[in-house]
Motif scaffolding. Structure first.
Motif, PDB file in Angstrom:
ATOM      1  N   UNK A  89       0.743  -1.245   0.103  1.00  0.00           N
ATOM      2  CA  UNK A  89       0.065   0.004   0.054  1.00  0.00           C
ATOM      3  C   UNK A  89       0.884   1.177  -0.142  1.00  0.00           C
ATOM      4  N   UNK A  90       0.365   2.319  -0.361  1.00  0.00           N
ATOM      5  CA  UNK A  90       0.851   3.972  -0.068  1.00  0.00           C
ATOM      6  C   UNK A  90      -0.015   4.704   0.553  1.00  0.00           C
ATOM      7  N   UNK A  91       0.485   5.267   1.339  1.00  0.00           N
ATOM      8  CA  UNK A  91      -0.388   6.417   2.160  1.00  0.00           C
ATOM      9  C   UNK A  91       0.142   7.420   1.938  1.00  0.00           C
ATOM     10  N   UNK A  92      -0.320   8.805   1.334  1.00  0.00           N
ATOM     11  CA  UNK A  92      -0.015   9.961   1.291  1.00  0.00           C
ATOM     12  C   UNK A  92      -1.087  11.149   1.896  1.00  0.00           C
ATOM     13  N   UNK A  93      -0.520  12.332   1.913  1.00  0.00           N
ATOM     14  CA  UNK A  93      -1.141  13.246   2.475  1.00  0.00           C
ATOM     15  C   UNK A  93      -1.256  14.327   1.298  1.00  0.00           C
ATOM     16  N   UNK A  94      -2.236  15.060   1.336  1.00  0.00           N
ATOM     17  CA  UNK A  94      -2.394  15.997   0.311  1.00  0.00           C
ATOM     18  C   UNK A  94      -3.312  17.157   0.814  1.00  0.00           C
ATOM     19  N   UNK A  95      -3.201  18.488   0.102  1.00  0.00           N
ATOM     20  CA  UNK A  95      -3.859  19.664   0.630  1.00  0.00           C
ATOM     21  C   UNK A  95      -5.161  19.661  -0.328  1.00  0.00           C
ATOM     22  N   UNK A  96      -5.380  18.755  -1.455  1.00  0.00           N
ATOM     23  CA  UNK A  96      -6.517  18.818  -2.250  1.00  0.00           C
ATOM     24  C   UNK A  96      -6.894  17.473  -2.498  1.00  0.00           C
ATOM     25  N   UNK A 151       9.567  17.198   1.837  1.00  0.00           N
ATOM     26  CA  UNK A 151       8.391  16.678   1.276  1.00  0.00           C
ATOM     27  C   UNK A 151       8.411  16.961  -0.238  1.00  0.00           C
ATOM     28  N   UNK A 152       7.833  16.274  -1.217  1.00  0.00           N
ATOM     29  CA  UNK A 152       6.895  15.045  -0.666  1.00  0.00           C
ATOM     30  C   UNK A 152       7.513  13.734  -0.541  1.00  0.00           C
ATOM     31  N   UNK A 153       8.899  13.405  -0.792  1.00  0.00           N
ATOM     32  CA  UNK A 153       9.500  12.202  -0.398  1.00  0.00           C
ATOM     33  C   UNK A 153       9.062  11.102  -1.395  1.00  0.00           C
ATOM     34  N   UNK A 198      -3.996   5.205  -0.144  1.00  0.00           N
ATOM     35  CA  UNK A 198      -5.000   6.209   0.686  1.00  0.00           C
ATOM     36  C   UNK A 198      -4.493   7.641   0.728  1.00  0.00           C
ATOM     37  N   UNK A 199      -5.280   8.673   0.639  1.00  0.00           N
ATOM     38  CA  UNK A 199      -4.837   9.935   0.419  1.00  0.00           C
ATOM     39  C   UNK A 199      -5.615  10.796   1.699  1.00  0.00           C
ATOM     40  N   UNK A 200      -4.740  11.318   2.575  1.00  0.00           N
ATOM     41  CA  UNK A 200      -5.335  12.007   3.737  1.00  0.00           C
ATOM     42  C   UNK A 200      -5.040  13.325   3.707  1.00  0.00           C
ATOM     43  N   UNK A 201      -6.299  14.101   4.090  1.00  0.00           N
ATOM     44  CA  UNK A 201      -6.013  15.500   4.250  1.00  0.00           C
ATOM     45  C   UNK A 201      -4.844  16.041   5.007  1.00  0.00           C
ATOM     46  N   UNK A 202      -4.168  17.078   4.726  1.00  0.00           N
ATOM     47  CA  UNK A 202      -3.105  17.663   5.635  1.00  0.00           C
ATOM     48  C   UNK A 202      -2.679  19.143   4.918  1.00  0.00           C
ATOM     49  N   UNK A 203      -1.786  19.703   5.604  1.00  0.00           N
ATOM     50  CA  UNK A 203      -1.481  20.865   5.579  1.00  0.00           C
ATOM     51  C   UNK A 203      -0.092  20.963   4.281  1.00  0.00           C
ATOM     52  N   UNK A 204       0.426  19.841   4.239  1.00  0.00           N
ATOM     53  CA  UNK A 204       1.366  19.521   3.089  1.00  0.00           C
ATOM     54  C   UNK A 204       1.141  18.375   2.356  1.00  0.00           C
ATOM     55  N   UNK A 205       1.769  18.192   1.187  1.00  0.00           N
ATOM     56  CA  UNK A 205       1.817  17.268   0.231  1.00  0.00           C
ATOM     57  C   UNK A 205       2.953  16.218   0.453  1.00  0.00           C
ATOM     58  N   UNK A 206       2.827  15.065   1.102  1.00  0.00           N
ATOM     59  CA  UNK A 206       3.796  14.293   1.159  1.00  0.00           C
ATOM     60  C   UNK A 206       3.511  12.761   1.387  1.00  0.00           C
ATOM     61  N   UNK A 207       4.472  11.894   1.445  1.00  0.00           N
ATOM     62  CA  UNK A 207       4.345  10.618   1.467  1.00  0.00           C
ATOM     63  C   UNK A 207       4.291  10.045   2.985  1.00  0.00           C
ATOM     64  N   UNK A 208       3.229   9.528   3.523  1.00  0.00           N
ATOM     65  CA  UNK A 208       3.020   9.153   4.849  1.00  0.00           C
ATOM     66  C   UNK A 208       3.774   7.772   5.280  1.00  0.00           C
ATOM     67  N   UNK A 209       3.429   6.867   4.357  1.00  0.00           N
ATOM     68  CA  UNK A 209       3.987   5.643   4.629  1.00  0.00           C
ATOM     69  C   UNK A 209       4.076   4.979   3.210  1.00  0.00           C
TER      70      UNK A 209
END
Length: 309
Positions: free
Chosen positions: A9-16, A209-211, A53-64
């Protein structure tokens, strides 16, 4: 012999999140899955509850970046190997494993600071996978696809994945426009199953980020790739690369710029490696044809931090 079976899996964070949904669901035909994060985007490719999985956040980056192993014994072996290398290992809590839909998982960072997770026991969703293009994603024994990661510590990163985690070298390509008097720099490809590479690492100027450079997903037909390409244009997503066929994994694919400054590669017809006969090679061209990158903006991983938006 590596304990790792594939990219899980890939989990990332996004502002959009909204634009991510347009790209993945409306353009590329991912099916929406489920998860405990109510504001997250959980994307299905197969019977797994969610692969991306794309999660909301203040930056765009890889979470896991999540790598799958066979069972609890394989997980323990990976944990021992990583700890023996001098890298700290954390076991994820029950809340964290439930968020990922797995039985157990370990977390640590690679030498470049990329957050890595290794897990076993993914939860399955046996309802039909209703993809938007009528396509099947190529997963199963080949895993979710592949990731390309940037690193500011190339030698240490390659050694970590090959010597500690047991990834197999699957060739390289020299980076163009180098100082002829300096040691050559290469992108290194690595595999853990019959997919040509599940991981590639490349030198990068910073560790912020984003890594992530790109995620590749594979589908079963060229028609699905073509329809996705039409959708990407219709919805106004910028192409990083036109359609082409790679020389190393033979994938016919295009690259689309995702929110956050990294790419999604979407392709078909990837080769299967027979490890009995395979020897690592150095390709001298990225593609046999196509894959024109001339119109793309620099990726965030290669943009100097002060120049990033």
């Amino acid at each position: 012999m590596t304990q790792i079976r594939g990219l899980g899996y890939l989990r990332v964070q996004s502002r959009d999140i909204g634009r991510w949904r347009e790209l993945t669901v409306d353009a590329l035909g991912f099916a929406e899955g489920s998860g405990p994060e109510p504001d997250g985007l959980h994307l299905r490719m197969d019977e797994r509850r969610a692969r991306l999985v794309v999660l909301p956040g203040d930056t765009d980056q890889v979470v896991a970046v999540g790598w799958e192993v066979r069972d609890q014994f394989a997980l323990a072996a990976v944990g021992r190997a990583v700890e023996a290398s001098g890298t700290a290992v954390k076991e994820l809590s029950r809340t964290e494993t439930e968020a990922r839909g797995v039985e157990r998982a370990l977390a640590f960072e690679d030498p470049a600071g990329v957050p890595v997770e290794v897990f076993f026991g993914p939860e399955l969703d046996h309802s039909p996978v209703l993809t938007g293009l009528g396509q099947d994603f190529v997963t199963g024994a080949q895993g979710m696809g592949h990731v390309v990661l940037p690193t500011t510590r190339m030698e240490e990163t390659v050694s970590f994945y090959t010597e500690v985690l047991g990834f197999l070298p699957r060739g390289a390509v020299k980076i163009s426009k180098q100082d002829p008097d300096a040691p050559p720099r290469r992108v290194r490809f690595m595999g853990v199953n019959q997919r040509h590479h599940s991981l590639a690492v490349c030198p990068a100027p910073h560790g912020e980020a984003p890594g992530l450079v790109h995620l590749m997903v594979e589908v079963d037909t060229l028609d699905a790739v073509g329809r996705a390409l039409d959708n990407v244009g219709r919805l106004g997503f910028p192409l990083s690369s036109t359609l082409g066929r790679h020389t190393n994994d033979k994938m016919v694919s295009f690259y689309v710029r995702a929110p956050g400054g990294w790419d999604l590669e979407y392709g078909c017809e990837g080769m299967l490696v027979d490890e009995t006969y395979y020897t690592a090679e150095e390709i001298t061209a990225d593609s046999y044809w196509g894959h024109d990158w001339s119109g793309s903006e620099p990726l965030a991983a290669f943009t100097p931090p002060g120049a990033k938006a």
